[in-house]
Scaffold this motif. Structure first.
Motif, PDB file in Angstrom:
ATOM      1  N   ALA A 292      -9.259  19.146 -18.521  1.00 40.35           N
ATOM      2  CA  ALA A 292      -8.553  20.228 -19.205  1.00 40.35           C
ATOM      3  C   ALA A 292      -9.537  20.911 -20.140  1.00 40.35           C
ATOM      4  O   ALA A 292     -10.581  20.347 -20.489  1.00 40.35           O
ATOM      5  N   VAL A 293      -9.213  22.125 -20.541  1.00 40.08           N
ATOM      6  CA  VAL A 293     -10.048  22.871 -21.480  1.00 40.08           C
ATOM      7  C   VAL A 293      -9.172  23.364 -22.618  1.00 40.08           C
ATOM      8  O   VAL A 293      -8.158  24.043 -22.382  1.00 40.08           O
ATOM      9  N   SER A 294      -9.541  23.007 -23.842  1.00 37.07           N
ATOM     10  CA  SER A 294      -8.881  23.544 -25.028  1.00 37.07           C
ATOM     11  C   SER A 294      -9.497  24.905 -25.324  1.00 37.07           C
ATOM     12  O   SER A 294     -10.696  25.004 -25.597  1.00 37.07           O
ATOM     13  N   ALA A 295      -8.679  25.931 -25.266  1.00 33.13           N
ATOM     14  CA  ALA A 295      -9.183  27.306 -25.340  1.00 33.13           C
ATOM     15  C   ALA A 295      -9.614  27.685 -26.746  1.00 33.13           C
ATOM     16  O   ALA A 295      -8.951  27.365 -27.722  1.00 33.13           O
ATOM     17  N   GLU A 296     -10.738  28.399 -26.829  1.00 28.48           N
ATOM     18  CA  GLU A 296     -11.214  28.983 -28.079  1.00 28.48           C
ATOM     19  C   GLU A 296     -11.322  30.503 -27.974  1.00 28.48           C
ATOM     20  O   GLU A 296     -11.109  31.200 -28.956  1.00 28.48           O
TER      21      GLU A 296
ATOM     22  N   LEU B  30     -14.006  20.713 -23.249  1.00 25.40           N
ATOM     23  CA  LEU B  30     -13.420  19.961 -22.150  1.00 25.40           C
ATOM     24  C   LEU B  30     -12.800  18.646 -22.609  1.00 25.40           C
ATOM     25  O   LEU B  30     -13.331  17.948 -23.464  1.00 25.40           O
ATOM     26  N   GLU B  31     -11.675  18.316 -22.001  1.00 25.45           N
ATOM     27  CA  GLU B  31     -11.027  17.011 -22.126  1.00 25.45           C
ATOM     28  C   GLU B  31     -10.943  16.399 -20.733  1.00 25.45           C
ATOM     29  O   GLU B  31     -10.646  17.100 -19.772  1.00 25.45           O
ATOM     30  N   VAL B  32     -11.195  15.111 -20.617  1.00 22.04           N
ATOM     31  CA  VAL B  32     -11.077  14.425 -19.337  1.00 22.04           C
ATOM     32  C   VAL B  32      -9.626  14.000 -19.135  1.00 22.04           C
ATOM     33  O   VAL B  32      -8.987  13.474 -20.050  1.00 22.04           O
ATOM     34  N   THR B  33      -9.088  14.253 -17.940  1.00 21.31           N
ATOM     35  CA  THR B  33      -7.725  13.857 -17.608  1.00 21.31           C
ATOM     36  C   THR B  33      -7.745  12.960 -16.379  1.00 21.31           C
ATOM     37  O   THR B  33      -8.778  12.804 -15.716  1.00 21.31           O
ATOM     38  N   GLY B  34      -6.590  12.384 -16.059  1.00 16.55           N
ATOM     39  CA  GLY B  34      -6.525  11.473 -14.930  1.00 16.55           C
ATOM     40  C   GLY B  34      -6.846  12.123 -13.600  1.00 16.55           C
ATOM     41  O   GLY B  34      -7.474  11.517 -12.735  1.00 16.55           O
TER      42      GLY B  34
END
Length: 304
Positions: A127-131, A119-123
């Motif tokens: 978001a999720v960087s897929a693996e 997970l990445e925090v956005t405004g």
């Protein structure tokens, strides 16, 4: 996929499906295909599995207008908004680096897609960087049509460490639930379980069991449970919009006749009814659903 971890391999070997699992695993990619991106953009909800700050695993449900989940790159999805106040994963989904498993399921078409990553925090949300990205077959999915939004709700209704009689009835009546599991560095995963009402047994206020029906032979959920017994269950009440979330530990039992059953012990319970939840019609049951029945013969723990 590049390789299963030892837990999944152990279950595949025990069931005798390693060769088939290798074939199916080739469909797993680290990127979002165009057809998957189009599917995501049409969905009004997203199941997310992750661990809270105390290490308990939970499954949660995000709801929004179609387009609130969308692919923003070949290996990234963005989710607008977050979880309602009081949800056990609200803090985890606001923390960068959280390992999450997501599942997008469309009851209208009986299609589903899983995406696991970081997970990445956005405004406006996260978001999720897929693996790992892959679709699943429609087996055991009940077909439903959207009806309306649940306009009112008191939020979190009840917290506890055991099921109330009303919650036991809800579990026995369920035809669908979602399960979050994890496997160390491989991160979290969210999966679906479905069947006719009664397929989930309530053994006591703190113990459940359900059959593991034949699926895609990957055994990601059972493999994860072999490496880490933590699990988070989500039982949606499709017609009211209410949610029942359970966190606990699970173990797979193998019968002499080849049947498998998962036994789950409850550590924490949360029941909620939040405004904005989508309500769905009564189901058209999947033709693949077996008739619920008690497991035959002795059962024993899976491979160690």
């Amino acid at each position: 996929m590049s390789g299963y971890h030892w837990g999944s391999l152990a279950v595949q070997d025990r069931v005798g499906v390693r060769e088939h699992a290798v074939h199916v695993g080739r469909s797993v990619t680290p990127y979002v295909k165009d057809v998957a991106a189009a599917f995501l953009a049409q969905q009004p909800h997203l199941v997310v599995g992750a661990a809270d700050a105390a290490g308990l695993l939970w499954s949660s449900l995000l709801t929004g207008a179609p387009g609130f989940v969308r692919a923003t790159g070949p290996d990234r999805i963005a989710v607008r908004g977050g979880l309602p106040e009081g949800d056990p994963l609200a803090e985890a989904l606001a923390s960068a680096g959280t390992r999450v498993g997501t599942l997008s399921l469309d009851p209208r078409t009986r299609r589903r897609m899983r995406l696991n990553g970081t997970l990445e925090v956005t405004g406006g949300g996260f978001a999720v960087s897929a693996e790992e990205v892959f679709a699943n077959c429609p087996k055991y999915l009940q077909k439903r049509q959207p009806v309306a939004l649940a306009a009112e709700g008191p939020g979190v209704v009840r917290r506890g460490r055991a099921l109330t009689p009303g919650q036991e009835r809800a579990v026995r009546a369920a035809d669908t639930f979602f399960v979050a599991t994890a496997a160390g560095a491989r991160g979290a995963d969210a999966s679906h379980r479905g069947g006719l009402p009664g397929f989930v047994e309530v053994l006591s206020p703190t113990e459940l069991a359900w059959p593991d029906y034949p699926g895609n032979a990957m055994f990601l959920t059972l493999g994860n449970l072999l490496t880490d017994p933590r699990a988070g269950l989500l039982f949606p009440d499709w017609e009211s919009g209410a949610l029942l979330q359970l966190s606990g530990r699970a173990e797979t039992e193998f019968g002499e006749d080849g049947e498998r059953r998962v036994r789950f012990r409850v550590d924490a319970v949360m029941e909620s009814v939040h405004p904005g939840r989508l309500r769905w019609s009564t189901p058209e049951y999947s033709p693949a659903n077996p008739a619920p029945h008690a497991p035959q013969g002795p059962v024993r723990p899976g491979p160690r």
